[in-house]
Design an enzyme around this catalytic site. Structure first.
Site, PDB file in Angstrom:
ATOM      1  N   GLU A  97       0.807  -1.210   0.000  1.00 59.73           N
ATOM      2  CA  GLU A  97       0.000   0.000   0.000  1.00 59.73           C
ATOM      3  C   GLU A  97       0.849   1.273   0.000  1.00 59.73           C
ATOM      4  OE1 GLU A  97      -3.106   0.298  -0.409  1.00 59.73           O
ATOM      5  OE2 GLU A  97      -3.996  -1.629   0.095  1.00 59.73           O
ATOM      6  N   GLU A 128       7.482 -21.604   7.880  1.00 63.23           N
ATOM      7  CA  GLU A 128       7.548 -20.751   9.062  1.00 63.23           C
ATOM      8  C   GLU A 128       8.512 -21.291  10.111  1.00 63.23           C
ATOM      9  OE1 GLU A 128       4.366 -21.653  12.407  1.00 63.23           O
ATOM     10  OE2 GLU A 128       3.379 -20.974  10.572  1.00 63.23           O
TER      11      GLU A 128
END
Length: 316
Positions: A97, A128
């Site tokens: 963004e 992960e």
């Protein structure tokens, strides 16, 4: 077959998870599936309403991390988020963004997610759990001491996030921030700036995309937005570095110039045309009467800060 060692590892992890507030079981909600939809929605809404208060308790730590981040970025550093699963996706979202909102280069704010881009839409098994993968991803970015690495993990124990801050701090001397939702987390301990937003047990046991995800989103909003304010990417609360890449943003650019200057539409159009659509430059042209080239020079001299450029124009 699963080996005895695998069972021992599983038991150790299970015991570790049992100590985390984000994984705690709430017996009072054990029959939530029997409630009607409106009542479940009310309970969930009430849970969500507690998140801002949890964030508020950590505002001094958040502000300190932001000031340190802005200082590094003012010197040419980058802001890099690193996480797995929901935490990683939130980092990628925040980074993506920044170019349209603040006209940053795509490489200035970067989101790393364990397992790479495909992990945005589907789980990548084992990603992960790898500190080594985090180190490899950061090395691929050619990290420097000027950069900022934010490890994001609801549990605060995710190896990828911890590995990212450890590698960034020890190998490169980068500024590190650890954002988690449990107290006394390994992630916060590994980072220079530990931010722990303790939101408590989730509505659905262990579903940290809920309150923990909301808390992380709020903090990431603060880190990127306030850092950009400190870097002069805004003028008041106007997004004067907005990149007009579509019709909506072009209309927003004109509205921002109008709000900042009070000028008539034809004057705004002329200023934007003269400055190739650069909002800051157009505002300078309108408010000071300088030409587009001088406006650019003033902003360069002022490090991109519009208020400082306006002050400099008055002393010319």
């Amino acid at each position: 077959m699963t080996s005895t060692e695998d069972y021992e590892d599983y038991g150790e992890l299970r015991a570790q998870l049992a100590t985390l507030t984000t994984e705690a079981f709430r017996p009072e909600l054990s029959e939530i599936d029997r409630l009607d939809t409106l009542e479940i929605a009310r309970i969930m809404n009430g849970e969500d309403a507690t998140v801002p208060a949890a964030v508020a308790e950590r505002l001094p730590a958040i502000a300190a991390a932001i000031d340190a981040t802005a200082e590094r970025m003012a010197g040419g550093g980058r802001l890099i988020y690193a996480g797995a699963g929901t935490a990683g996706r939130l980092g990628v979202l925040d980074a993506s963004e920044c170019p349209p909102t603040f006209n940053t280069d795509p490489g200035e704010v970067v989101g790393l997610i364990a397992g790479g881009p495909s992990a945005m839409v589907e789980a990548v098994e084992g990603a992960e759990d790898s500190k080594e993968l985090a180190a490899k991803d950061l090395d691929g970015l050619r990290l420097t001491a000027a950069d900022v690495v934010v490890g994001v993990s609801a549990s605060g124990r995710t190896p990828y996030a911890i590995g990212a801050v450890e590698h960034a701090r020890t190998r490169y001397g980068a500024l590190t921030i650890g954002l988690s939702c449990n107290a006394d987390s390994a992630l916060a301990a590994a980072a220079e700036h530990g931010i722990e937003i303790v939101v408590g047990p989730e509505l659905l046991t262990g579903s940290t995309r809920l309150k923990a995800g909301t808390a992380q989103k709020l903090v990431l909003n603060m880190i990127s937005t306030i850092t950009m304010i400190r870097l002069g990417k805004t003028y008041g609360n106007l997004m004067v570095d907005v990149r007009a890449s579509n019709e909506k943003l072009r209309a927003r650019s004109r509205r921002i110039v109008a709000l900042a200057t009070g000028a008539a539409d034809d004057e705004i159009e002329a200023a934007l045309a003269a400055t190739d659509g650069e909002v800051k430059n157009a505002i300078l042209v309108v408010l000071t009467g300088v030409d587009a080239r001088t406006a650019t020079d003033l902003l360069i001299t002022s490090g991109g800060h519009l208020r400082a450029a306006l002050e400099h124009s008055r002393t010319r």
